[in-house]
Design a protein around this motif. Structure first.
Motif, PDB file in Angstrom:
ATOM      1  N   MET A   1     -82.040 -75.636  16.961  1.00  0.00           N
ATOM      2  CA  MET A   1     -82.261 -74.524  17.870  1.00  0.00           C
ATOM      3  C   MET A   1     -82.999 -73.411  17.132  1.00  0.00           C
ATOM      4  SD  MET A   1     -79.544 -73.094  20.563  1.00  0.00           S
ATOM      5  CE  MET A   1     -78.993 -71.461  20.265  1.00  0.00           C
ATOM      6  N   PHE A   2     -82.291 -72.634  16.346  1.00  0.00           N
ATOM      7  CA  PHE A   2     -82.899 -71.586  15.537  1.00  0.00           C
ATOM      8  C   PHE A   2     -82.858 -72.050  14.089  1.00  0.00           C
ATOM      9  CE2 PHE A   2     -81.147 -69.153  19.168  1.00  0.00           C
ATOM     10  CZ  PHE A   2     -82.339 -68.630  19.650  1.00  0.00           C
ATOM     11  N   ASP A   3     -83.993 -72.494  13.558  1.00  0.00           N
ATOM     12  CA  ASP A   3     -84.033 -73.031  12.197  1.00  0.00           C
ATOM     13  C   ASP A   3     -83.823 -71.960  11.143  1.00  0.00           C
ATOM     14  OD1 ASP A   3     -84.461 -75.536  13.206  1.00  0.00           O
ATOM     15  OD2 ASP A   3     -86.650 -75.369  13.108  1.00  0.00           O
ATOM     16  N   PHE A   4     -84.151 -70.719  11.462  1.00  0.00           N
ATOM     17  CA  PHE A   4     -84.026 -69.654  10.472  1.00  0.00           C
ATOM     18  C   PHE A   4     -82.594 -69.119  10.361  1.00  0.00           C
ATOM     19  CE2 PHE A   4     -85.293 -67.820  14.487  1.00  0.00           C
ATOM     20  CZ  PHE A   4     -84.450 -66.747  14.646  1.00  0.00           C
ATOM     21  N   ILE A   5     -81.687 -69.578  11.215  1.00  0.00           N
ATOM     22  CA  ILE A   5     -80.277 -69.165  11.168  1.00  0.00           C
ATOM     23  C   ILE A   5     -79.457 -70.390  10.764  1.00  0.00           C
ATOM     24  CG2 ILE A   5     -78.329 -68.272  12.492  1.00  0.00           C
ATOM     25  CD1 ILE A   5     -80.288 -66.951  14.378  1.00  0.00           C
ATOM     26  N   SER A   6     -78.498 -70.192   9.878  1.00  0.00           N
ATOM     27  CA  SER A   6     -77.679 -71.322   9.428  1.00  0.00           C
ATOM     28  C   SER A   6     -76.858 -71.874  10.598  1.00  0.00           C
ATOM     29  CB  SER A   6     -76.745 -70.881   8.300  1.00  0.00           C
ATOM     30  OG  SER A   6     -75.764 -69.988   8.799  1.00  0.00           O
ATOM     31  N   GLU A   7     -76.413 -73.126  10.449  1.00  0.00           N
ATOM     32  CA  GLU A   7     -75.650 -73.769  11.520  1.00  0.00           C
ATOM     33  C   GLU A   7     -74.356 -73.026  11.808  1.00  0.00           C
ATOM     34  OE1 GLU A   7     -75.063 -77.948  11.418  1.00  0.00           O
ATOM     35  OE2 GLU A   7     -77.048 -78.318  10.596  1.00  0.00           O
ATOM     36  N   GLU A   8     -73.739 -72.482  10.792  1.00  0.00           N
ATOM     37  CA  GLU A   8     -72.496 -71.724  10.980  1.00  0.00           C
ATOM     38  C   GLU A   8     -72.755 -70.473  11.816  1.00  0.00           C
ATOM     39  OE1 GLU A   8     -69.391 -69.227   8.231  1.00  0.00           O
ATOM     40  OE2 GLU A   8     -70.242 -71.085   7.412  1.00  0.00           O
ATOM     41  N   MET A   9     -73.841 -69.774  11.503  1.00  0.00           N
ATOM     42  CA  MET A   9     -74.182 -68.568  12.263  1.00  0.00           C
ATOM     43  C   MET A   9     -74.570 -68.920  13.702  1.00  0.00           C
ATOM     44  SD  MET A   9     -73.598 -65.876  10.622  1.00  0.00           S
ATOM     45  CE  MET A   9     -74.470 -64.671  11.564  1.00  0.00           C
ATOM     46  N   GLN A  10     -75.222 -70.060  13.893  1.00  0.00           N
ATOM     47  CA  GLN A  10     -75.572 -70.501  15.238  1.00  0.00           C
ATOM     48  C   GLN A  10     -74.314 -70.738  16.066  1.00  0.00           C
ATOM     49  OE1 GLN A  10     -78.169 -73.889  15.248  1.00  0.00           O
ATOM     50  NE2 GLN A  10     -79.767 -72.853  14.065  1.00  0.00           N
ATOM     51  N   SER A  11     -73.307 -71.363  15.449  1.00  0.00           N
ATOM     52  CA  SER A  11     -72.051 -71.616  16.150  1.00  0.00           C
ATOM     53  C   SER A  11     -71.374 -70.311  16.540  1.00  0.00           C
ATOM     54  CB  SER A  11     -71.107 -72.434  15.274  1.00  0.00           C
ATOM     55  OG  SER A  11     -71.698 -73.660  14.940  1.00  0.00           O
ATOM     56  N   ILE A  12     -71.346 -69.365  15.613  1.00  0.00           N
ATOM     57  CA  ILE A  12     -70.734 -68.061  15.883  1.00  0.00           C
ATOM     58  C   ILE A  12     -71.504 -67.349  16.979  1.00  0.00           C
ATOM     59  CG2 ILE A  12     -70.264 -65.784  14.901  1.00  0.00           C
ATOM     60  CD1 ILE A  12     -69.693 -67.231  12.235  1.00  0.00           C
ATOM     61  N   LEU A  13     -72.816 -67.406  16.919  1.00  0.00           N
ATOM     62  CA  LEU A  13     -73.657 -66.751  17.927  1.00  0.00           C
ATOM     63  C   LEU A  13     -73.419 -67.344  19.313  1.00  0.00           C
ATOM     64  CD1 LEU A  13     -75.916 -64.660  18.362  1.00  0.00           C
ATOM     65  CD2 LEU A  13     -77.551 -66.506  17.992  1.00  0.00           C
ATOM     66  N   ILE A  14     -73.295 -68.658  19.387  1.00  0.00           N
ATOM     67  CA  ILE A  14     -73.043 -69.311  20.680  1.00  0.00           C
ATOM     68  C   ILE A  14     -71.702 -68.869  21.246  1.00  0.00           C
ATOM     69  CG2 ILE A  14     -72.546 -71.546  21.753  1.00  0.00           C
ATOM     70  CD1 ILE A  14     -74.741 -72.713  19.952  1.00  0.00           C
ATOM     71  N   VAL A  15     -70.666 -68.799  20.403  1.00  0.00           N
ATOM     72  CA  VAL A  15     -69.346 -68.367  20.855  1.00  0.00           C
ATOM     73  C   VAL A  15     -69.395 -66.929  21.352  1.00  0.00           C
ATOM     74  CG1 VAL A  15     -67.000 -67.854  20.081  1.00  0.00           C
ATOM     75  CG2 VAL A  15     -68.076 -70.002  19.430  1.00  0.00           C
ATOM     76  N   VAL A  16     -70.101 -66.065  20.641  1.00  0.00           N
ATOM     77  CA  VAL A  16     -70.210 -64.657  21.044  1.00  0.00           C
ATOM     78  C   VAL A  16     -70.950 -64.535  22.373  1.00  0.00           C
ATOM     79  CG1 VAL A  16     -71.272 -62.449  20.430  1.00  0.00           C
ATOM     80  CG2 VAL A  16     -70.001 -63.737  18.711  1.00  0.00           C
ATOM     81  N   VAL A  17     -72.028 -65.270  22.538  1.00  0.00           N
ATOM     82  CA  VAL A  17     -72.806 -65.207  23.783  1.00  0.00           C
ATOM     83  C   VAL A  17     -71.962 -65.707  24.959  1.00  0.00           C
ATOM     84  CG1 VAL A  17     -74.778 -66.223  25.006  1.00  0.00           C
ATOM     85  CG2 VAL A  17     -75.064 -65.336  22.683  1.00  0.00           C
ATOM     86  N   VAL A  18     -71.227 -66.794  24.770  1.00  0.00           N
ATOM     87  CA  VAL A  18     -70.380 -67.318  25.839  1.00  0.00           C
ATOM     88  C   VAL A  18     -69.285 -66.303  26.191  1.00  0.00           C
ATOM     89  CG1 VAL A  18     -68.678 -69.102  26.399  1.00  0.00           C
ATOM     90  CG2 VAL A  18     -70.861 -69.733  25.365  1.00  0.00           C
TER      91      VAL A  18
END
Length: 61
Positions: free
Chosen positions: A1-18
């Protein structure tokens, strides 16, 4: 999805957006429920008679 953001940060970002979207839906639901309950309490007949009496008072003077 976002290659410039680590997978851990992507997971956190998805949880926050939801979570934010969930809060928006809950707030909208409360607003609509309140509006609907206000609508149920209204009585067309009482409002009509009240307006009619006010109009008669205005016409008498």
């Amino acid at each position: 999805m976002f290659d410039f953001i680590s997978e851990e940060m992507q997971s956190i970002l998805i949880v926050v957006v939801v979570a934010v979207l969930f809060l928006i839906v809950v707030a909208n639901n409360r607003k609509n429920t309140k509006k609907n309950s206000d609508r149920r309490r209204r009585s067309f007949r009482e409002n009509y008679m009240e307006r009619k009496q006010e109009e008669e008072k205005r016409n008498k003077t």
